[in-house]
Design an enzyme around this catalytic site. Structure first.
Site: not given
Ligand code: GRF
Length: 188
Positions: A108, A110, A13, A91-92
């Site tokens: 990123n 979070h 999303s 997810m890495r």
């Protein structure tokens, strides 16, 4: 035009929201070259198809090592002339090969007020913590898990009548404003 690749593993999303901001001219001078995903059945792929964004699906298990996986991604990124990488639910951990090739050029988002609640299930961690506020953080990516230099944060309440779902929705709404605004400032 600054060329940007978006990496995502799941629903996408945030990926969709960023692409819509670019397509509607709310973020200028940026081209999203492609979605990079590590799961062949991730929902972000469907979103990319609907948005007309090309997709690279590369599952790490098909490569000999993490380095081989990342070298393959780097060859794609380089062929597309990608200058910045935006992680949106990827997810890495980014490994040394990509970090070296993109120093201070990977962002990123979070879903917590870092340095609180790093890693997975950050919203659940915040929900169970007894805290009355949480939020979202955009940061540069380094070799740790959610440890890179913080760029910007937004906060929201954790209400006494929240469920994880209502809290997640409130954090997501923050992210949909925060990430495009940081991308517009930092990448441009
Ligand atoms: C977001 O909450 C982001 O903060 C985290 O992963 C989630 C991705 O959600 N890194 P979506 O796939 O963009 O819906």
């Amino acid at each position: 035009m600054t060329k940007v690749a978006i990496f995502a593993s799941g629903s996408g999303s945030n990926f969709e929201n960023i692409v819509r901001h670019v397509q509607q001219g709310h973020i200028e001078d940026i081209e999203i070259t492609a979605l990079y995903t590590d799961h062949h059945d991730a929902y972000c792929i469907k979103r990319a198809e609907q948005l007309g964004v090309s997709v690279h699906i590369n599952e790490p298990k098909r490569f000999e090592s993490k380095s081989h996986y990342e070298q393959h991604l780097l060859s794609l990124l380089s062929a597309e002339g990608v200058q910045w990488i935006v992680l949106a639910g990827y997810m890495r951990l980014i490994g040394e090969d990509i970090l070296k090739a993109y120093p201070h050029k990977i962002l990123n988002i979070h879903p917590s007020l870092l340095p609180k609640f790093k890693g997975i299930d950050a919203i659940g961690q915040a929900f169970r913590s007894g805290d009355s506020i949480t939020g979202s953080t955009v940061h540069y990516v380094d070799n740790g898990m959610d440890t890179g230099e913080i760029i910007e944060q937004r906060q929201c309440d954790i209400r006494t009548d929240d469920t994880i779902e209502t809290l997640e929705e409130r954090v997501k709404q923050l992210e949909y404003e925060l990430y495009p605004s940081v991308i517009a400032k930092i990448i441009r």
